[in-house]
Every structure is written in C-alpha cells, then in structure tokens.
Design an enzyme around this catalytic site. Structure first.
Site, short mmCIF file in Angstrom:
data_model
loop_
_atom_site.label_atom_id
_atom_site.label_comp_id
_atom_site.label_asym_id
_atom_site.label_seq_id
_atom_site.Cartn_x
_atom_site.Cartn_y
_atom_site.Cartn_z
N ASN A 192 -41.57 1.07 -22.33
CA ASN A 192 -41.29 2.29 -21.55
C ASN A 192 -41.51 2.08 -20.05
OD1 ASN A 192 -40.75 3.37 -24.01
ND2 ASN A 192 -42.59 4.65 -24.13
N HIS A 251 -5.43 22.26 6.91
CA HIS A 251 -4.54 22.73 5.83
C HIS A 251 -3.36 21.78 5.61
CE1 HIS A 251 -6.62 26.69 6.27
NE2 HIS A 251 -6.60 26.35 7.55
N SER A 292 7.52 -1.35 -8.50
CA SER A 292 7.79 -0.66 -9.76
C SER A 292 8.61 -1.58 -10.64
CB SER A 292 8.56 0.63 -9.49
OG SER A 292 9.31 1.00 -10.62
N LYS A 310 10.41 0.43 -4.54
CA LYS A 310 9.08 1.04 -4.48
C LYS A 310 8.02 0.17 -3.82
CE LYS A 310 7.98 4.58 -6.83
NZ LYS A 310 7.56 5.86 -6.25
N GLU A 365 -4.92 4.71 -4.56
CA GLU A 365 -4.96 5.64 -5.68
C GLU A 365 -6.15 5.32 -6.61
OE1 GLU A 365 -1.00 5.69 -7.52
OE2 GLU A 365 -0.19 5.36 -5.50
N GLN A 392 -32.05 5.81 -22.68
CA GLN A 392 -31.33 4.54 -22.72
C GLN A 392 -29.89 4.73 -22.23
OE1 GLN A 392 -32.12 1.47 -25.79
NE2 GLN A 392 -30.17 2.13 -26.66
N LYS A 406 -28.24 3.80 -18.31
CA LYS A 406 -27.86 2.54 -17.66
C LYS A 406 -26.37 2.36 -17.43
CE LYS A 406 -31.82 0.64 -19.79
NZ LYS A 406 -31.97 2.03 -20.26
N1 ARG Z 1 -33.82 -0.08 -24.40
C1 ARG Z 1 -34.75 0.97 -24.09
C2 ARG Z 1 -34.18 1.84 -22.97
O1 ARG Z 1 -33.25 1.42 -22.37
C3 ARG Z 1 -36.05 0.39 -23.66
C4 ARG Z 1 -37.22 1.28 -23.89
C5 ARG Z 1 -37.48 1.40 -25.34
N2 ARG Z 1 -38.64 2.15 -25.60
C6 ARG Z 1 -38.91 2.71 -26.78
N3 ARG Z 1 -39.96 3.43 -26.88
N4 ARG Z 1 -38.09 2.58 -27.78
O2 ARG Z 1 -34.63 2.92 -22.69
#
Ligand code: ARG
Length: 459
Positions: A111, A157, A278, A284, A291, A323, A326
């Site tokens: 954690n 505008h 195109s 084109k 874009e 999790q 990420k």
């Molecule tokens: N892969 C987990 C995450 O990205 C890591 C932490 C996991 N902790 C746990 N108590 N399962 O959050």
C-alpha cells in the site's frame, strides 16, 4: 497453487477470472524503475538502522541491479499470477538472491509501496512534460518574433472583430502554456512527500527512518499521517487536471489550425509532413495531426474524471479500486506528451499566408472600432454615440458593397456632417494594430517586446 507471497492461509489458488481482474502487471510494469528505486532506498535504510544486515542489503542491491538489467533487455519473466510489478520484482529478487530477498518487505506494505511508485512516476512525468511545454513555448515565441507585425483578423464568436497580429495570437498560447507549467510545478511541490513507511495503513513498530528514505528519493520529507499516505490520490487528480488543462489549450490551438488550413480561410499552410491525403479524393490535404491533438484531449479529460469517480466513494484507507488510477495517469501523460510534440512540430512547420492574412484582416469592417474611437477622440463624441454613428456608416458601406475606407467623404458626411478626411487615416489595418499600444495590446512594437521578453525568460 496458492500465492507464495501472501498465500499462507490459502489452500487453493484463485480462479482464472479472479486472476485476470486482480492483475495489474499488464500496465503497472511501467513503474519498474520507480519500484526499484523505492526498494533500494528502503533496503539501505533497513540496513542503516540495523533491521537487516549490511550483507543482505548488498545482496538486495546487486539483485535489484540484475533485475533492472533483465527488464531493460526484455528478459524479465513477468507473471500475471504475481499480480503486480511489486510482487513480480520481489519474487524475482528472492529467486535470484534467496533469503535476503524475503527480508526486503520488512516494515513496508504494497500500500505504501504503490503510493510511492505512483508519486515517483508522476513526478518524473511532470519533469518530462515541463521540459516539453517549454520547448513548445520556445517554438511559439520564435514564430511570434518573426510575425510580430504580420496582421491577421482577430475574432470573437468566430466573426471578424478587430485586426490583430499573428505574433500576438501565438503569444496568447505562450501565456496559457506558461500557466500550465505553473500548475504542474505546484502539483510537484505538493506531491513531493514520501509515503514510504506508512506500511499497510498504521505505520510500523520497526525502528524505520522515514526521513532517510524520503531524502534518498528526493522528497522534501515524509508524509505526516500513515492513513492519508496510503488512502490519498489527490496528487494524481491534481496532475490529471494540470494535464487536462494543458491538453485543452493545445486542443483550442489545434482547432484553430483546422480552421486556418481550411481553404476558405487559407491563413496557414502545413507541409506534407503534417497533413494526410484521402484514399479517394486526390485533392485532399487533411490536418489530421491537429485533429488528433484535439481528439486526444478527450482521453486526458476522461482520465481526470475517471480518477475522481474512482475515489469519490472510498472510505479510508486503501481499496483495490485504487489500482484503477494508473492506466488513466499513464495514458493522460502519454497523450499529452504526444500532443505537445505534434503541436511543436506544426508550429515549426506552418507557413502563415501573409498576404491572405492581411486581406482577411481588413474584411468584415474590422476597423469599425477605430472609426468610433476617432469620433470620440477628434469630435469629442461620447463613445455610445460614436458607436451608433459608426453602425450607420457600416450599414451604408455594406449596402454599397464597399468597406469603410471605400466610402467617400461626402457619403460619410451624409451620416455625420462633422467628419473630416482625417478619418481615413485610422481605417487601415496597419494603423489599427499600430494604435493598440496599451499594455498587453496587439501593437507590433508591443508584440516584438513581449517576444523578446519571453525569449529571455525561456533561454
Ligand atoms: N497493484 C496494487 C495497486 O495498484 C498494489 C497495492 C496492493 N495492495 C493490496 N492491499 N492489495 O493498487
């Protein structure tokens, strides 16, 4: 089989579905460098305070160096059964060095480990993006200096409003990007505290030195509450907002590139390097890069909203929901980096069509405000009356199919008898932009000075 790393009380292994929904190794492997840095700092501290031996620390250091090399060379045996980058590296370490590897996780939890890794990753991303934004600003400033006096239409505008200059327009984005850098710097400052040593959630009874690991990892100090350390991702949300805001600025510029390259506007040309053709329409030239910069902004904003939505219902402290932070963080940072690279390339590539810009700058009665200002200055009109008289002159010109300078003095005097031919001096686009010398205004001399100031500031 049950999990070697936490499976002491487990008789059976997870189902295939459990494994799939639980695994993050497919994406969190991107944090391997940060994970190894964190482990190196942690091991060094453990040895320093006597929790592990210096021999174990040396073995851990050598083992992690070997793992770094394996990953670098694409030889590392990533395993989904080991869930995430933290367990993959720790298991491999133990495979390589035995017993000592199993001591690394003393006084630490995944954690605080993941909270640390994400902070380190975001901090690195901020440094990379900051350098990239500065590079785009340099490109914009260089072009702005070149085109400080290149007149073009200014819009509100998307209707012709007042003449401005191409340089002034580009410098508007320089200001925005500068604030984006400021936001990233603020975010970096606030995130720069180390959560390592918060352990699972309550800290640890081992005599760890959190100040030591914090310093080793370049943090200003350790976080001050262990629960907060493992539960909070506001640093990431802040980062995503800074990215979303910057991407939004790029997106608006991209939209302008789309408009400007449209042949009905014809304000700039992009080379073959930044357009595509195109498969059916041979004529084109599509501004796809612009874009896509605009389009990718949706992903960045989505990542911000996604993370806030993940966090909003979570009690303290850690839940596996987190999790899900990420992929959004990685995707936002990568999309923004690509957008910055593409915008920088287009700024360098674009050819402002100076004659066309000048012609467009004068269209749409764009110097009507100058005429009204002249009435105020020369005939002491209250501005509201001047606005009304000018409106009538615009209507007269429009009816005759000419611009304001195309009216004769007699025609002007039919609307307002006191007008003299001095008025024609303020109706040109050049006179209009040159007159706007108020601080921050569009006058070419101002723009040149601002560009020079920016050149100095950006180095
Ligand atoms: N892969 C987990 C995450 O990205 C890591 C932490 C996991 N902790 C746990 N108590 N399962 O959050």
């Amino acid at each position: 089989a049950s999990n070697d790393l936490w499976g002491g009380r487990y008789a059976e292994g997870p189902s295939a579905i459990m494994r799939e929904i639980n695994a993050s190794i497919g994406f969190d492997r991107k944090m391997w460098r940060q994970d190894i840095s964190g482990s190196l700092a942690h091991a060094k501290m453990l040895a320093h305070v006597g929790i592990i031996s210096t021999e174990d620390e040396a073995a851990i250091r050598a083992g992690l160096a070997g793992i770094a090399q394996e990953i670098e060379e694409g030889r590392f045996p990533f395993s989904e059964a080991l869930e995430d980058i933290h367990m993959n590296i720790e298991a491999r370490l133990t495979e390589r060095i035995g017993e000592a590897g199993k001591r690394l996780h003393t006084g630490r939890s995944r954690n605080d480990q993941v909270a640390l890794d994400v902070r380190l990753w975001v901090r690195d991303a901020i440094d990379g993006l900051d350098a990239q934004i500065a590079a785009v600003m340099r490109e914009l400033v260089a072009r702005a200096a070149e085109h400080a006096g290149t007149v073009m239409p200014g819009f509100t505008h998307l209707q012709p409003a007042q003449p401005t200059t191409f340089g002034h327009h580009l410098l508007a984005y320089v200001e925005m990007l500068s604030r984006d850098r400021g936001r990233l710097a603020d975010c970096r400052k606030r995130l720069n505290e180390s959560p390592l040593g918060a352990a699972a959630l309550c800290g640890t009874g081992f005599p760890i030195d959190r100040h030591m690991t914090a310093a080793a990892l370049g943090f200003d100090g350790p976080t001050r509450n262990s629960l907060d350390s493992v539960a909070s991702r506001d640093f990431a949300a802040e980062f995503l907002f800074a990215c979303a805001m910057c991407a939004t600025h790029l997106s608006r510029f991209a939209e302008e590139i789309v408009i400007w390259t449209n042949p009905y506007f014809g304000f700039i040309k992009l080379s073959d390097a930044f357009t595509t053709g195109s498969s059916i329409m041979p004529q084109k030239r599509n501004p796809d890069a612009a874009e896509l910069v605009r389009g990718k902004t949706g992903r960045v904003i989505g990542s911000l909203v996604g993370l806030l939505t993940v966090m909003k219902g979570l009690a303290l402290t850690y839940f596996k929901d987190m999790q899900e932070d990420k992929e959004g963080i990685f995707d936002a940072a990568e999309s923004l980096a690509l957008g910055l690279a593409a915008i920088g390339g287009m700024v360098r590539d674009m050819k402002p069509q100076v004659a066309r810009l000048a012609e467009a700058a004068g269209a749409g009665f764009s110097t009507a405000t100058d005429l009204a200002d002249w009435l105020v200055r020369e005939l002491r009109f209250p501005f509201r009356d001047a606005h009304h008289v000018t409106g009538r002159l615009v209507a007269l010109a429009e009816g005759k199919g000419v611009d304001l300078a195309g009216l004769t003095l007699a025609e002007m005097q039919s609307v307002e008898p006191r007008i003299t031919d001095g008025v024609f001096g303020v109706l040109t686009v050049q006179a209009s932009v040159a007159s706007r010398t108020s601080f921050g205004g569009t006058a070419p001399a101002n723009v040149a000075r601002m560009a020079a100031e920016w050149q100095e500031r950006l180095g």
